[in-house]
Design a protein around this motif. Structure first.
Motif, PDB file in Angstrom:
ATOM      1  N   GLU A  24       0.828  -1.205   0.000  1.00 20.34           N
ATOM      2  CA  GLU A  24       0.000   0.000   0.000  1.00 20.34           C
ATOM      3  C   GLU A  24       0.867   1.262   0.000  1.00 20.34           C
ATOM      4  OE1 GLU A  24      -3.488  -0.053  -0.053  1.00 20.34           O
ATOM      5  OE2 GLU A  24      -3.046  -2.152  -0.491  1.00 20.34           O
TER       6      GLU A  24
ATOM      7  N   THR B 230     -10.765   1.125 -12.480  1.00 19.01           N
ATOM      8  CA  THR B 230     -10.955   2.433 -11.840  1.00 19.01           C
ATOM      9  C   THR B 230     -11.000   3.541 -12.890  1.00 19.01           C
ATOM     10  OG1 THR B 230      -8.570   2.838 -11.470  1.00 19.01           O
ATOM     11  CG2 THR B 230      -9.773   1.642  -9.752  1.00 19.01           C
TER      12      THR B 230
ATOM     13  N   LEU C  44      -4.230  -3.687  -5.988  1.00 13.64           N
ATOM     14  CA  LEU C  44      -4.825  -2.476  -6.545  1.00 13.64           C
ATOM     15  C   LEU C  44      -3.834  -1.321  -6.518  1.00 13.64           C
ATOM     16  CD1 LEU C  44      -7.313  -0.827  -7.543  1.00 13.64           C
ATOM     17  CD2 LEU C  44      -7.849  -0.431  -5.115  1.00 13.64           C
TER      18      LEU C  44
ATOM     19  N   SER D 170      -4.362   2.953  -4.842  1.00 11.05           N
ATOM     20  CA  SER D 170      -5.491   2.806  -3.919  1.00 11.05           C
ATOM     21  C   SER D 170      -5.659   4.025  -3.023  1.00 11.05           C
ATOM     22  CB  SER D 170      -5.304   1.552  -3.054  1.00 11.05           C
ATOM     23  OG  SER D 170      -4.107   1.632  -2.298  1.00 11.05           O
TER      24      SER D 170
ATOM     25  N   LEU E  68      -7.849   6.601  -4.879  1.00 10.30           N
ATOM     26  CA  LEU E  68      -9.056   6.132  -5.552  1.00 10.30           C
ATOM     27  C   LEU E  68     -10.295   6.920  -5.147  1.00 10.30           C
ATOM     28  CD1 LEU E  68     -10.532   4.237  -7.415  1.00 10.30           C
ATOM     29  CD2 LEU E  68     -10.615   2.543  -5.572  1.00 10.30           C
TER      30      LEU E  68
ATOM     31  N   SER F  33      -6.793  -4.895  -1.101  1.00  5.61           N
ATOM     32  CA  SER F  33      -7.281  -4.337  -2.363  1.00  5.61           C
ATOM     33  C   SER F  33      -8.786  -4.524  -2.490  1.00  5.61           C
ATOM     34  CB  SER F  33      -6.566  -4.999  -3.542  1.00  5.61           C
ATOM     35  OG  SER F  33      -5.183  -4.697  -3.525  1.00  5.61           O
TER      36      SER F  33
ATOM     37  N   ASN G 299     -10.409  -2.064  -0.151  1.00  2.00           N
ATOM     38  CA  ASN G 299     -10.360  -0.697  -0.659  1.00  2.00           C
ATOM     39  C   ASN G 299     -11.385  -0.470  -1.771  1.00  2.00           C
ATOM     40  OD1 ASN G 299      -8.340   0.262   1.042  1.00  2.00           O
ATOM     41  ND2 ASN G 299      -6.691  -0.350  -0.325  1.00  2.00           N
ATOM     42  N   LEU G 300     -11.522  -1.451  -2.640  1.00  2.00           N
ATOM     43  CA  LEU G 300     -12.507  -1.337  -3.715  1.00  2.00           C
ATOM     44  C   LEU G 300     -13.925  -1.297  -3.155  1.00  2.00           C
ATOM     45  CD1 LEU G 300     -10.900  -3.754  -6.312  1.00  2.00           C
ATOM     46  CD2 LEU G 300     -11.326  -1.326  -6.682  1.00  2.00           C
TER      47      LEU G 300
END
Length: 258
Positions: free
Chosen positions: A93, A139, A166, A169, A172, A210, A213-214
């Protein structure tokens, strides 16, 4: 195919990189063509490796496009040149994001999809760094633009990421807040993420984070599957999951799961 791009920083210096993509391998549908998926290989690999596997899957209605990443220096390997969709120094991250490389690869993928017939459903999938590029493309689709602000040109009906993570992130949520449509689009885009608990290359915690986070950013149609004992590779149980998920989410006919 080459892709030229400029990285504009806060200072007066402008770095310029040219991305020379390798050979693209195509697996033609054995039945009625209903969907086209660009599948992206992992770091140091090439498109032919995955085209051979994808050709064996019981998905006769899918056309697979398997491009090969540019050969470029990779910080993770001390600057050693190998095929890579973007530069990466630390898979975590906190690692820096190579936005220029990500945008170039996402644009290359979008260009491959942009010539498909209008009635064909489009998807992106990948393994490891390829999965990271697929998720970054997702994204871009949701926000309607690449990281550099250029418009993202294609619609996506499915995104698959195996043993990946991801990128970007941390930014995002801010990217999504710029677009009123982003929240609605994110809620409906089907995403399948799979990760092995024994992955010693892209640690399971990165795949799990990930997915988290999504979800927190509003991606509401996300499936996260974990596999006990699975390392940084794929197994029949996982590919069966992908086949069934794609058949269902793309509403394919003529497919049978083994």
């Amino acid at each position: 195919m080459s892709y030229n791009t400029s990285a504009i920083g806060s200072g007066s210096r402008t770095a310029r990189r040219t991305f020379e993509f390798g050979r693209t391998h195509v697996v033609r549908p054995k039945g009625k063509h209903q969907a086209t998926i660009v599948w992206l290989h992992g770091l140091g690999d090439k498109g032919s490796s995955w085209s051979q596997l994808l050709e064996t899957l019981p998905l006769p209605n899918i056309k697979w496009i398997c491009p090969t990443a540019p050969t470029q220096p990779v910080a993770l390997f001390g600057g050693f040149h190998c095929t890579a969709w973007f530069d990466v120094g630390d898979i975590s991250e906190d690692g820096p994001d190579d936005l220029e490389g990500l945008d170039a690869s996402a644009a290359h993928v979008a260009n491959l999809l942009s010539t498909e017939p209008a009635d064909i459903k489009l998807g992106i999938g990948g393994f490891s760094m390829g999965a990271a590029t697929a998720l970054y493309s997702a994204t871009c689709r949701i926000t309607g633009q690449y990281g550099n602000g250029n418009l993202y040109p294609v619609d996506l009906s499915a995104v698959v990421g195996l043993s990946g993570w991801l990128p970007c992130s941390r930014t995002l949520r801010n990217r999504m807040e710029r677009s009123h449509e982003a929240a609605r689009q994110a809620a409906s885009l089907p995403i399948l993420l799979c990760h092995g608990l024994g992955d010693d290359v892209v640690a399971y915690k990165h795949g799990e984070k990930s997915a988290q986070n999504l979800s927190e950013a509003g991606f509401g149609n996300l499936t996260f599957r974990t596999y006990n004992g699975l390392g940084h590779y794929t197994i029949p149980e996982e590919t069966d999951e992908v086949c069934n998920w794609l058949t269902s989410n793309l509403m394919l006919d003529g497919s049978r799961a083994y």
